[in-house]
Design a protein around this motif. Structure first.
Motif, short mmCIF file in Angstrom:
data_model
loop_
_atom_site.label_atom_id
_atom_site.label_comp_id
_atom_site.label_asym_id
_atom_site.label_seq_id
_atom_site.Cartn_x
_atom_site.Cartn_y
_atom_site.Cartn_z
N GLN A 8 0.84 -1.20 0.00
CA GLN A 8 0.00 0.00 0.00
C GLN A 8 0.88 1.25 0.00
O GLN A 8 0.63 2.19 -0.75
CB GLN A 8 -0.92 -0.02 1.23
N ILE A 9 1.92 1.27 0.81
CA ILE A 9 2.83 2.42 0.86
C ILE A 9 3.53 2.59 -0.48
O ILE A 9 3.64 3.72 -0.99
CB ILE A 9 3.85 2.27 2.01
N ILE A 10 3.98 1.50 -1.08
CA ILE A 10 4.67 1.59 -2.38
C ILE A 10 3.74 2.20 -3.44
O ILE A 10 4.15 3.08 -4.20
CB ILE A 10 5.19 0.20 -2.80
N THR A 11 2.50 1.77 -3.47
CA THR A 11 1.53 2.35 -4.40
C THR A 11 1.37 3.84 -4.14
O THR A 11 1.36 4.65 -5.08
CB THR A 11 0.17 1.63 -4.28
N GLU A 12 1.27 4.21 -2.88
CA GLU A 12 1.07 5.61 -2.53
C GLU A 12 2.33 6.45 -2.79
O GLU A 12 2.22 7.64 -3.09
CB GLU A 12 0.60 5.72 -1.09
N LEU A 13 3.51 5.85 -2.72
CA LEU A 13 4.73 6.56 -3.09
C LEU A 13 4.66 6.95 -4.57
O LEU A 13 4.96 8.09 -4.93
CB LEU A 13 5.98 5.71 -2.84
N LYS A 77 6.33 -1.40 -9.70
CA LYS A 77 6.36 -2.86 -9.68
C LYS A 77 7.35 -3.22 -8.59
O LYS A 77 8.48 -2.74 -8.58
CB LYS A 77 6.81 -3.41 -11.03
N SER A 78 6.92 -4.06 -7.65
CA SER A 78 7.78 -4.34 -6.50
C SER A 78 8.12 -5.82 -6.41
O SER A 78 7.37 -6.68 -6.88
CB SER A 78 7.13 -3.86 -5.20
N THR A 116 6.61 1.28 11.38
CA THR A 116 5.58 2.23 10.97
C THR A 116 5.81 2.86 9.61
O THR A 116 4.92 3.53 9.09
CB THR A 116 5.47 3.37 12.01
N GLY A 117 6.99 2.69 9.04
CA GLY A 117 7.25 3.34 7.76
C GLY A 117 8.61 2.96 7.22
O GLY A 117 9.24 1.99 7.64
N ILE A 118 9.09 3.78 6.31
CA ILE A 118 10.37 3.55 5.65
C ILE A 118 11.51 3.95 6.57
O ILE A 118 11.52 5.05 7.12
CB ILE A 118 10.45 4.35 4.34
N VAL A 119 12.49 3.06 6.73
CA VAL A 119 13.68 3.37 7.52
C VAL A 119 14.91 3.56 6.64
O VAL A 119 15.89 4.16 7.07
CB VAL A 119 13.96 2.31 8.61
N TYR A 120 14.86 3.05 5.40
CA TYR A 120 15.99 3.18 4.48
C TYR A 120 15.45 3.18 3.06
O TYR A 120 14.61 2.34 2.71
CB TYR A 120 16.97 2.03 4.66
#
Length: 146
Positions: A8-13, A77-78, A116-120
């Protein structure tokens, strides 16, 4: 973090990049995140912490090259790995000056998520390919000569 939430986060990015909404893009980063751009003309950079990353994206938003193209769609695409997710970004758009359309693989990112989110986030943009496809290679090369 679940695979569903990561996807979901990747799509929203991608949606954030499509809209040029870097504030929304950064909202998915944890406060102590690291953002790496390893391949740059002036050497790679490693930004530590959300304030440093935010400052970088403020300069990206002001880049004159951003005004030469109109991004119409960013697709992702992930690929799930054991420690990180690799994301391919594909961008469709048009040149502001001519209206000519383009479609290109615009970047690859390696992303690690915390609770909770992206760290790197390692960003590997296709800078030269985008510049060539959008007819801005000469302007990009001129900016490097400064």
């Amino acid at each position: 973090m679940t695979e569903f939430k990561r996807n979901q986060i990747i799509t929203e990015l991608g949606e954030s990049l499509q809209a040029g909404d870097y504030g929304r893009f950064l909202s998915y980063f944890e406060e102590n995140a690291v953002f790496e751009l390893p391949f740059r003309v002036d050497g790679g950079i490693l930004l530590k912490g959300l304030p440093e990353i935010r400052k970088h994206f403020e300069s990206v938003a002001e880049d004159p090259m951003e005004k030469l193209i109109r991004i119409e769609e960013v697709m992702t695409k992930s690929y799930e790995g054991s420690e990180a997710v690799t994301v391919e970004y594909f961008t469709k758009g048009r040149l502001v000056s001519t209206g000519e359309t383009f479609h290109i693989q615009s970047a690859i990112a390696i992303i690690r998520f915390g609770e909770t989110g992206i760290v790197y986030y390692k960003d590997i943009p296709n800078t030269l390919g985008m510049a060539k496809r959008t007819g801005t290679l000469d302007q990009l090369a001129a900016s490097w000569e400064k």
